[in-house]
Design an enzyme around this catalytic site. Structure first.
Site, short mmCIF file in Angstrom:
data_model
loop_
_atom_site.label_atom_id
_atom_site.label_comp_id
_atom_site.label_asym_id
_atom_site.label_seq_id
_atom_site.Cartn_x
_atom_site.Cartn_y
_atom_site.Cartn_z
N LYS A 109 0.86 -1.19 0.00
CA LYS A 109 0.00 0.00 0.00
C LYS A 109 0.89 1.22 0.00
O LYS A 109 2.03 1.18 0.45
CB LYS A 109 -0.89 0.02 1.25
CG LYS A 109 -2.13 0.86 1.10
CD LYS A 109 -3.22 0.09 0.39
CE LYS A 109 -4.45 0.94 0.14
NZ LYS A 109 -5.57 0.15 -0.40
P1 NAD Z 1 -13.39 7.43 -3.21
O1 NAD Z 1 -12.44 8.52 -2.95
O2 NAD Z 1 -13.84 7.18 -4.60
O3 NAD Z 1 -14.69 7.60 -2.29
C1 NAD Z 1 -14.63 7.83 -0.92
C2 NAD Z 1 -16.00 8.40 -0.54
O4 NAD Z 1 -16.10 8.49 0.87
C3 NAD Z 1 -16.23 9.81 -1.10
O5 NAD Z 1 -17.54 9.91 -1.58
C4 NAD Z 1 -16.10 10.69 0.16
O6 NAD Z 1 -16.86 11.89 0.06
C5 NAD Z 1 -16.66 9.75 1.20
N1 NAD Z 1 -16.31 10.11 2.56
C6 NAD Z 1 -15.12 10.52 3.06
N2 NAD Z 1 -15.25 10.81 4.39
C7 NAD Z 1 -16.54 10.54 4.71
C8 NAD Z 1 -17.32 10.64 5.90
N3 NAD Z 1 -16.76 11.07 7.04
N4 NAD Z 1 -18.63 10.29 5.86
C9 NAD Z 1 -19.22 9.87 4.72
N5 NAD Z 1 -18.54 9.77 3.54
C10 NAD Z 1 -17.23 10.10 3.55
O7 NAD Z 1 -12.71 6.11 -2.58
P2 NAD Z 1 -13.04 4.60 -2.90
O8 NAD Z 1 -12.03 4.12 -3.85
O9 NAD Z 1 -14.48 4.42 -3.15
O10 NAD Z 1 -12.65 3.95 -1.47
C11 NAD Z 1 -13.59 3.89 -0.41
C12 NAD Z 1 -13.17 2.78 0.53
O11 NAD Z 1 -13.14 1.57 -0.22
C13 NAD Z 1 -11.78 2.92 1.14
O12 NAD Z 1 -11.77 2.36 2.43
C14 NAD Z 1 -10.91 2.10 0.22
O13 NAD Z 1 -9.73 1.66 0.85
C15 NAD Z 1 -11.86 0.97 -0.07
N6 NAD Z 1 -11.52 0.22 -1.28
C16 NAD Z 1 -11.51 0.81 -2.51
C17 NAD Z 1 -11.17 0.05 -3.62
C18 NAD Z 1 -11.18 0.62 -5.01
O14 NAD Z 1 -10.89 -0.14 -5.95
N7 NAD Z 1 -11.55 1.87 -5.21
C19 NAD Z 1 -10.81 -1.29 -3.46
C20 NAD Z 1 -10.85 -1.86 -2.21
C21 NAD Z 1 -11.20 -1.09 -1.11
#
Ligand code: NAD
Length: 419
Positions: A109
Site C-alpha cells: 500500500k
Molecule cells: P473514493 O475517494 O472514490 O470515495 C470515498 C468516498 O467516501 C467519497 O464519496 C467521500 O466523500 C466519502 N467520505 C469521506 N469521508 C466521509 C465521511 N466522514 N462520511 C461519509 N462519507 C465520507 O474512494 P473509494 O475508492 O471508493 O474507497 C472507499 C473505501 O473503499 C476505502 O476504504 C478504500 O480503501 C476501499 N476500497 C476501494 C477500492 C477501489 O478499488 N476503489 C478497493 C478496495 C477497497
C-alpha cells in the site's frame, strides 16, 4: 460537515485481527513472526512547487507487507489523514485479501499525506510524479504494482505509469493497474470493487434466505466503491434509502433514484440539495432501520459510540477497516452478518489482477468475460470463507483471516528461509 471518530491505530487493529485468527488456527510461533509484520517500509519526502510559487514538502509512504505469494499489490491513497501506521495496516489487509481470493499477489500500500481537494491538477501531477520517482526502487510489474485508492484515480495511475516508463526508457503498462483503457487498463476495473461488493451481498442474502429485491440499503461513502455498489443493488431491486459522502447525507424512506444521485454528484460534486430526499445527520443515518448497511468511506467510521444504533441484518464492508474492534463486538452480539472487508471489497484487486494478466499477455478480454470471471472468484471466495465460518464456528472476519493467513503461511513454509 460530518464528524469523523478519532481513528484508533489502524496498524494495531490489523495486528490484533491477525493474532485472533492465528490463535484460532493454532499457527506456529515461527510462522507468525515471519508473516505478521511488513517486509519493507519506505518513507519519502516529496517537494512540490505549488501554484503560488512556494515549495511545499509532502510526506509519502510505500509499504510492502508480503511478497510471499507474488508481487506486492495495493493502492495509493491521497488524504490529509494518511499516516505510516495506516499504510502499514492497509498493506497487511492487502496480503490477506489477495490470498482470500487466491490471486498470486502479496500485499502492499502507499499514500501521501495531502489534501487533494485543495490542490490543482498541476500540483497533483507534480506530486504524483515526484512520489513515483521516490518509490521507483520498490515498484515494477514483477515487484510491486500500485493501483487507485481514496482520492486517486485512473489519471493518477497514468502519471505513475508514464513516470516509471520514462525512467526505464520504454512503456511498461503493467507497473500499475486501474489505468485508463487507452494505456492498457481493463474493462470493468473502475466498477470492480462495487461489483464485487454486490456479488458478496447477493451471496449473503442467499445464505440468510433474504430477498435482495425490496431490501432496504444504506451506503456510507458515495465514491468509487459505494456508488457502484449502490447502483447495482438499486438495479437488483433493492431500495437505497440513504447515502452519504464527506459533504452530507440524503434520505428517502421509499428509496433514492441512484442513477440520478450519481448524475448529480458528478455534476455538482456533492449530494446536498438532491430533490426528492431530505438531508439528515450522519449519526441519524446509521440509526435508520435497514436490511443492508454498506460502509464505503474510510476506517473506523462505525465505532463504540454509534455501533449500538446500527439496525442492519447485513453489514457489507466495502471500505477497508470501517468497524473498530469495539463496534465489531457490538454488531456480533446483535447477530449482524458481517461480510468482512478483505472478502467484500476484493473485487477491485481481482480485476486489477485480470488487468495485469492482460497487460502481460497483450491480449484483452471483453467486459462480459471479466464480469463472469469476477463473479466466479467472488462467489467461490465467499463460499470458502462461509465454510470456515460454519465449520469452525468463528465470525466471518476471523474465517476470512484464517483463510488468507493460512495460504500465506503455507507459502512461506514451503519457500523456507533464505539464506
Ligand atoms: P473514493 O475517494 O472514490 O470515495 C470515498 C468516498 O467516501 C467519497 O464519496 C467521500 O466523500 C466519502 N467520505 C469521506 N469521508 C466521509 C465521511 N466522514 N462520511 C461519509 N462519507 C465520507 O474512494 P473509494 O475508492 O471508493 O474507497 C472507499 C473505501 O473503499 C476505502 O476504504 C478504500 O480503501 C476501499 N476500497 C476501494 C477500492 C477501489 O478499488 N476503489 C478497493 C478496495 C477497497
Amino acid at each position: 460537515m460530518p464528524t469523523t471518530h478519532i481513528a484508533e491505530n489502524a496498524h494495531e487493529l490489523a495486528l490484533q485481527n491477525f493474532d485472533t485468527a492465528a490463535n484460532a488456527m493454532d499457527l506456529d510461533p515461527d510462522t507468525r513472526e515471519r508473516i505478521k509484520y511488513p517486509e519493507r517500509v519506505l518513507t519519502v519526502s516529496i517537494p512540490v512547487r505549488m501554484d503560488n510559487g512556494r515549495v511545499h514538502r509532502f510526506e509519502g509512504f510505500r509499504v510492502q507487507h508480503s511478497t510471499a505469494r507474488g508481487p506486492a499489490k495495493g493502492g495509493i491513497r491521497f488524504h490529509p489523514q494518511v499516516t505510516l501506521d495506516e499504510v502499514k495496516a492497509l498493506a497487511t489487509w492487502m496480503t490477506w485479501k489477495c490470498a482470500v481470493v487466491n490471486i498470486p499477489f502479496g500485499g502492499g500500500k502507499g499514500g501521501i499525506t495531502c489534501d487533494p481537494k485543495h490542490m490543482s491538477q498541476i500540483e497533483l501531477e507534480h506530486m504524483t510524479r515526484r512520489y513515483t520517482s521516490a518509490i521507483l526502487p520498490l515498484i515494477g510489474p514483477e515487484q510491486d504494482i500500485p493501483a487507485p485508492d481514496v482520492y486517486t484515480n485512473p489519471q493518477t495511475m497514468a502519471w505513475i505509469m508514464d513516470t516509471y516508463s520514462m525512467t526505464k526508457g520504454y512503456s511498461i503498462p503493467g507497473v500499475v493497474t486501474g489505468k485508463p483503457l487507452s494505456l492498457g487498463g481493463s474493462l470493468g476495473r473502475n466498477e470492480a470493487t462495487g461489483r464485487g461488493v454486490y456479488y458478496t451481498v447477493e451471496s449473503a442474502c442467499e445464505h440468510l434466505k433474504m430477498h435482495l429485491h425490496g431490501a432496504r440499503v444504506i451506503v456510507q461513502g458515495f465514491g468509487n466503491a459505494g456508488s457502484v455498489a449502490a447502483e447495482l443493488l438499486y438495479k437488483a431491486g433493492a431500495h437505497i434509502i440513504a447515502v452519504s459522502d464527506s459533504t452530507g447525507c440524503i434520505y428517502n424512506r421509499a428509496g433514492l433514484n441512484i442513477p440520478e444521485v450519481i448524475q448529480m454528484k458528478s455534476l455538482c460534486g456533492h449530494l446536498e440539495g438532491f430533490p426528492d430526499a431530505e438531508a439528515i445527520l450522519p449519526q441519524e443515518m446509521f440509526a435508520l432501520e435497514c436490511d443492508i448497511l454498506v460502509p464505503a468511506a474510510l476506517e473506523n467510521m462505525i465505532h463504540e459510540a454509534n455501533a449500538a444504533s446500527v439496525n442492519a441484518r447485513i453489514v457489507a464492508e466495502a471500505a477497508n477497516g470501517p468497524l473498530t474492534p469495539a463496534a465489531d463486538r457490538i454488531l456480533q452480539d446483535k447477530g449482524t452478518f458481517i461480510i468482512p472487508d478483505i472478502l467484500c471489497n476484493a473485487g477491485g484487486v481481482t480485476v486489477s489482477y485480470f488487468e495485469w494478466v492482460q497487460d502481460t499477455q497483450h491480449l484483452f478480454w471483453d467486459a462480459k468475460d471479466i464480469y463472469k470471471r469476477l463473479e466466479h472468484v467472488m462467489k467461490v471466495s465467499f463460499n470458502d470463507v462461509l465454510k470456515i465460518h460454519t465449520e469452525r464456528k468463528v465470525p466471518m472476519r476471523i474465517a476470512a483471516n484464517m483463510l488468507g493467513i493460512g495460504r500465506v503461511a503455507e507459502a512461506v513454509q514451503i519457500r523456507g528461509i533464505y539464506p
